[in-house]
Design a protein around this motif. Structure first.
Motif, short mmCIF file in Angstrom:
data_model
loop_
_atom_site.label_atom_id
_atom_site.label_comp_id
_atom_site.label_asym_id
_atom_site.label_seq_id
_atom_site.Cartn_x
_atom_site.Cartn_y
_atom_site.Cartn_z
N VAL A 25 0.87 -1.18 0.00
CA VAL A 25 0.00 0.00 0.00
C VAL A 25 0.90 1.23 0.00
O VAL A 25 1.85 1.31 0.78
CB VAL A 25 -0.94 0.01 1.23
CG1 VAL A 25 -1.73 1.32 1.30
CG2 VAL A 25 -1.88 -1.18 1.19
N ASP A 26 0.62 2.15 -0.89
CA ASP A 26 1.37 3.40 -0.97
C ASP A 26 1.42 4.01 0.43
O ASP A 26 0.38 4.21 1.06
CB ASP A 26 0.67 4.34 -1.95
CG ASP A 26 1.42 5.63 -2.19
OD1 ASP A 26 2.22 6.07 -1.34
OD2 ASP A 26 1.19 6.22 -3.26
N PRO A 27 2.63 4.32 0.94
CA PRO A 27 2.72 4.90 2.28
C PRO A 27 1.87 6.16 2.46
O PRO A 27 1.38 6.42 3.56
CB PRO A 27 4.21 5.22 2.43
CG PRO A 27 4.89 4.24 1.53
CD PRO A 27 3.96 4.06 0.36
N GLU A 28 1.65 6.91 1.39
CA GLU A 28 0.82 8.12 1.49
C GLU A 28 -0.66 7.80 1.63
O GLU A 28 -1.45 8.69 1.93
CB GLU A 28 1.05 9.00 0.26
CG GLU A 28 2.46 9.56 0.19
CD GLU A 28 2.67 10.40 -1.05
OE1 GLU A 28 1.68 10.82 -1.69
OE2 GLU A 28 3.84 10.65 -1.37
N ALA A 29 -1.05 6.55 1.41
CA ALA A 29 -2.47 6.17 1.46
C ALA A 29 -2.79 5.24 2.62
O ALA A 29 -3.90 4.73 2.72
CB ALA A 29 -2.86 5.53 0.14
N ARG A 30 -1.82 5.00 3.50
CA ARG A 30 -2.08 4.08 4.61
C ARG A 30 -3.10 4.64 5.57
O ARG A 30 -3.25 5.84 5.71
CB ARG A 30 -0.76 3.80 5.35
CG ARG A 30 0.13 2.90 4.51
CD ARG A 30 1.22 2.26 5.32
NE ARG A 30 2.05 1.48 4.40
CZ ARG A 30 3.36 1.51 4.40
NH1 ARG A 30 4.01 2.23 5.27
NH2 ARG A 30 4.02 0.77 3.53
N GLY A 31 -3.81 3.72 6.21
CA GLY A 31 -4.80 4.11 7.20
C GLY A 31 -6.20 4.31 6.64
O GLY A 31 -7.12 4.66 7.37
N ALA A 32 -6.36 4.07 5.33
CA ALA A 32 -7.67 4.28 4.70
C ALA A 32 -8.40 2.97 4.43
O ALA A 32 -9.40 2.95 3.73
CB ALA A 32 -7.49 5.04 3.38
N GLY A 33 -7.89 1.86 4.97
CA GLY A 33 -8.55 0.57 4.79
C GLY A 33 -8.18 -0.16 3.51
O GLY A 33 -8.81 -1.15 3.15
N ILE A 34 -7.16 0.31 2.82
CA ILE A 34 -6.77 -0.28 1.55
C ILE A 34 -6.18 -1.68 1.73
O ILE A 34 -6.53 -2.61 0.99
CB ILE A 34 -5.80 0.65 0.80
CG1 ILE A 34 -6.55 1.94 0.44
CG2 ILE A 34 -5.22 -0.02 -0.45
CD1 ILE A 34 -5.67 3.12 0.18
N GLY A 35 -5.32 -1.86 2.72
CA GLY A 35 -4.74 -3.18 2.99
C GLY A 35 -5.82 -4.20 3.31
O GLY A 35 -5.79 -5.32 2.82
N GLY A 36 -6.79 -3.81 4.12
CA GLY A 36 -7.89 -4.72 4.46
C GLY A 36 -8.72 -5.07 3.24
O GLY A 36 -9.10 -6.24 3.06
N ALA A 37 -9.00 -4.08 2.40
CA ALA A 37 -9.78 -4.35 1.18
C ALA A 37 -9.02 -5.29 0.26
O ALA A 37 -9.59 -6.23 -0.30
CB ALA A 37 -10.11 -3.05 0.47
N LEU A 38 -7.72 -5.06 0.10
CA LEU A 38 -6.91 -5.97 -0.73
C LEU A 38 -6.87 -7.36 -0.11
O LEU A 38 -6.97 -8.37 -0.82
CB LEU A 38 -5.49 -5.42 -0.90
CG LEU A 38 -5.32 -4.28 -1.89
CD1 LEU A 38 -3.95 -3.63 -1.73
CD2 LEU A 38 -5.53 -4.75 -3.32
N GLY A 39 -6.73 -7.44 1.21
CA GLY A 39 -6.71 -8.74 1.88
C GLY A 39 -8.00 -9.52 1.67
O GLY A 39 -7.98 -10.71 1.35
N ARG A 40 -9.13 -8.86 1.83
CA ARG A 40 -10.42 -9.52 1.61
C ARG A 40 -10.57 -9.96 0.16
O ARG A 40 -11.06 -11.06 -0.13
CB ARG A 40 -11.57 -8.61 2.04
CG ARG A 40 -11.68 -8.46 3.57
CD ARG A 40 -12.89 -7.65 3.99
NE ARG A 40 -12.85 -6.27 3.52
CZ ARG A 40 -12.17 -5.28 4.11
NH1 ARG A 40 -11.46 -5.52 5.20
NH2 ARG A 40 -12.21 -4.06 3.62
#
Length: 169
Positions: A92-107
């Motif tokens: 996840v782009d470090p500038e976009a962390r904390g917006a739920g992107i990792g969780g969405a990709l994980g799901r």
């Protein structure tokens, strides 16, 4: 009311046109030295060879407001007799962390493996000091099934373990 970032997030197959955006955060994440054992200084072509998967594997991007903010690659963990167990890697782009992107990709990755008929997913090397990733994968049902001690040279923490994590599908 503005929709939440995860409501505006689109996950789709990565294209060669996405690579420059992926490579920008790939380089920053590898250089940070906390999550991936890839060598520093990879050329764009070398990095693309490591990240951009071919069938039966797959690479996706997470796009938020027309900007590539994350990527995941997924597919069989091993060939042949081990191909029923999947694996994946995420950035996840470090500038976009904390917006739920990792969780969405994980799901997305879990759902894709399920739909493709995999029996499990195995992460081979989750850096022990990457507590955010460990917590995220555990929230999706992954278990730590072992830790290889001192297997990763963290820039900030020195030698740390690498977790092997598993999710039965």
């Amino acid at each position: 009311m503005t929709p939440e970032p995860q409501d505006r997030l689109i996950i789709r197959d990565a294209t060669t046109e996405d690579w420059p955006a992926i490579f920008a955060f790939f380089t920053a994440i590898v250089a940070d030295g906390e999550t991936y054992a890839y060598p520093d200084g990879l050329s764009s072509e070398q990095a693309a060879g490591l990240w951009m998967e071919q069938a039966p594997s797959r690479t996706v991007v997470a796009v938020l407001d027309d900007r590539v903010v994350g990527s995941a690659k997924m597919g069989p963990n091993r060939p042949g007799r081990g191909s029923h167990v999947g694996t994946a890697s995420f950035m996840v782009d470090p500038e976009a962390r904390g917006a739920g992107i990792g969780g969405a990709l994980g799901r997305h990755v879990v759902d894709w493996h399920r739909a493709e008929g995999y029996s499990a997913i195995q992460f081979n090397a989750v850096v022990q000091s990457n507590v955010g990733a460990v917590r995220l994968w555990q929230s999706l049902g992954f278990e730590i099934i072992g830790t290889v001690p001192a297997a990763f040279r963290s820039r900030r923490h020195g030698l740390v373990g690498l977790h092997v994590m598993h999710l039965a599908l």
